[in-house]
Design a protein around this motif. Sequence first.
Motif, PDB file in Angstrom:
ATOM      1  N   ARG A 162       0.874  -1.194   0.089  1.00 56.83           N
ATOM      2  CA  ARG A 162       0.045  -0.034   0.070  1.00 56.83           C
ATOM      3  C   ARG A 162       0.896   1.374  -0.091  1.00 56.83           C
ATOM      4  O   ARG A 162       0.572   2.411   0.342  1.00 56.83           O
ATOM      5  N   PHE A 163       2.154   1.206  -0.758  1.00 57.08           N
ATOM      6  CA  PHE A 163       3.048   2.294  -0.650  1.00 57.08           C
ATOM      7  C   PHE A 163       2.424   3.511  -1.217  1.00 57.08           C
ATOM      8  O   PHE A 163       2.465   4.604  -0.467  1.00 57.08           O
ATOM      9  N   GLU A 164       1.522   3.283  -2.136  1.00 57.87           N
ATOM     10  CA  GLU A 164       1.124   4.522  -2.915  1.00 57.87           C
ATOM     11  C   GLU A 164      -0.055   5.060  -2.106  1.00 57.87           C
ATOM     12  O   GLU A 164       0.188   6.509  -2.156  1.00 57.87           O
ATOM     13  N   LEU A 304       4.473   7.356   7.232  1.00 55.61           N
ATOM     14  CA  LEU A 304       5.034   7.151   6.038  1.00 55.61           C
ATOM     15  C   LEU A 304       5.212   5.636   5.702  1.00 55.61           C
ATOM     16  O   LEU A 304       5.375   4.974   6.488  1.00 55.61           O
ATOM     17  N   PRO A 305       5.161   5.126   4.433  1.00 52.23           N
ATOM     18  CA  PRO A 305       5.509   3.914   3.959  1.00 52.23           C
ATOM     19  C   PRO A 305       6.948   3.506   4.348  1.00 52.23           C
ATOM     20  O   PRO A 305       7.773   4.258   4.504  1.00 52.23           O
ATOM     21  N   VAL A 306       7.247   2.200   4.693  1.00 54.87           N
ATOM     22  CA  VAL A 306       8.561   1.778   4.612  1.00 54.87           C
ATOM     23  C   VAL A 306       9.299   2.156   3.376  1.00 54.87           C
ATOM     24  O   VAL A 306       9.041   2.272   2.300  1.00 54.87           O
ATOM     25  N   LEU A 364       5.757   7.718 -10.953  1.00 55.68           N
ATOM     26  CA  LEU A 364       6.839   6.749 -10.204  1.00 55.68           C
ATOM     27  C   LEU A 364       6.426   5.486  -9.884  1.00 55.68           C
ATOM     28  O   LEU A 364       7.053   4.388 -10.183  1.00 55.68           O
ATOM     29  N   CYS A 365       5.154   5.328  -9.440  1.00 52.32           N
ATOM     30  CA  CYS A 365       4.658   3.935  -8.858  1.00 52.32           C
ATOM     31  C   CYS A 365       4.548   3.168 -10.087  1.00 52.32           C
ATOM     32  O   CYS A 365       4.746   1.777 -10.196  1.00 52.32           O
ATOM     33  N   VAL A 377       5.096  -8.668  -6.519  1.00 51.38           N
ATOM     34  CA  VAL A 377       3.897  -8.104  -6.386  1.00 51.38           C
ATOM     35  C   VAL A 377       3.790  -6.760  -6.756  1.00 51.38           C
ATOM     36  O   VAL A 377       4.403  -5.846  -6.398  1.00 51.38           O
ATOM     37  N   SER A 378       2.603  -6.427  -7.710  1.00 55.83           N
ATOM     38  CA  SER A 378       2.626  -4.992  -8.099  1.00 55.83           C
ATOM     39  C   SER A 378       2.078  -3.842  -6.929  1.00 55.83           C
ATOM     40  O   SER A 378       1.433  -4.485  -5.802  1.00 55.83           O
TER      41      SER A 378
END
Length: 381
Positions: A162-164, A304-306, A364-365, A377-378
């Motif tokens: 779930r970075f984005e 923030l995401p990792v 970017l993603c 995994v996308s």
Amino acid sequence: MSRSSPFMIVLSDADRAELRRRARCYSAPHAEVVRAKIVLLAAGGLENTVIAERLGVHAGLVSRWRKRFAEEGMDGLADRKRSGRPRVFPAAVVAEVKAMACEPPEDRGVPQSRWSAADLAAQAAAEGLVESVARATVARWLDADAIRPWRYRSWIFPRDPRFEVKAARVLDLYQRIWDGAELGDDEYVISTDEKSRLQILSRCHPGLPPAPGRPGKVEFEYERHGTVAYLAAYDVHRARLMGRVEPTTGIAPFSALVNQVMTAEPYASARRVFWIADNGSSHRGQASIDRMAAAWPNAVLVHLPVHASWLNQVEVVFSVIQRKVIDIGDAAALAARLTRFEARYNTTARPFDWKFTRAGLHDLCRRIDARRRHGSVSLAA
């Protein structure tokens, strides 16, 4: 007219004026000056041999430019287009060497991690592409396409599915947006982190200050006196820095920083104060969110995401501190210097011109997804 040349030179007023200008021009190429003088003297009726002797050139040169002008006029005094030096190496060889530079050396059995121009020249000869080629020649080929295989930048794939989503929330806060709504005047955004393990060192001998023609000098030997941590909170939209020096990082020191900020105005009476933080051990997971909300109901901790510390604006402030403030000295001196720096910084700082937004993140993603599509995994949008 010269009896030794069949080419009569007759000048118009315009041509004569231009040739005289060229003949007197000190900044023009010497060849152009000589050509203009040749034509002027030929128009005066002098023979080629006399002109050559007067100008100190070969008679054949005089004959050539006299003929050119007689046949073509002023345009004849320009240099002809030339094909240039014949190509020594075929275009296919140059392309093959450039392609080689873009491949890992191990793909060609070379036990190295990166190429140099000399390595590529040697490999091209070893593979029979050329009999031999100079390192400088290979370097020139690569420079034409800005290929520098000896340089690299490290990076890492985001591993949070779930970075984005998580990163977009932070970027929205930088734009003063939360859950699709604009923040009010009584809502604030704080970027926070710790600069841990700052070494306390003391030099064994004093240094020398800079002087004209000489940089400052620092004696090599030093003594270690342990480490300290600097915890900082940076108000993104007001460009205000608040921090404290602690013996170490952890939940208690971070809580002390939060208390320091949240008891001061305008944050104490704010409707909401958003705290942007990474997933460090001092403020990790849902437990840290609940802990902050229990202590300060108007505080909202946003993680923030990792592997996304590059999205934390306080890291930019840390880079300034590292260059301008961190120096040799004891813990008390470092703490005092940091405190004075905060006051100085806050008098002149302006909010960062942050241009990376949701649109840039989405692009970017997508590019990261394209690279990791085979087997990984996308990233979720």
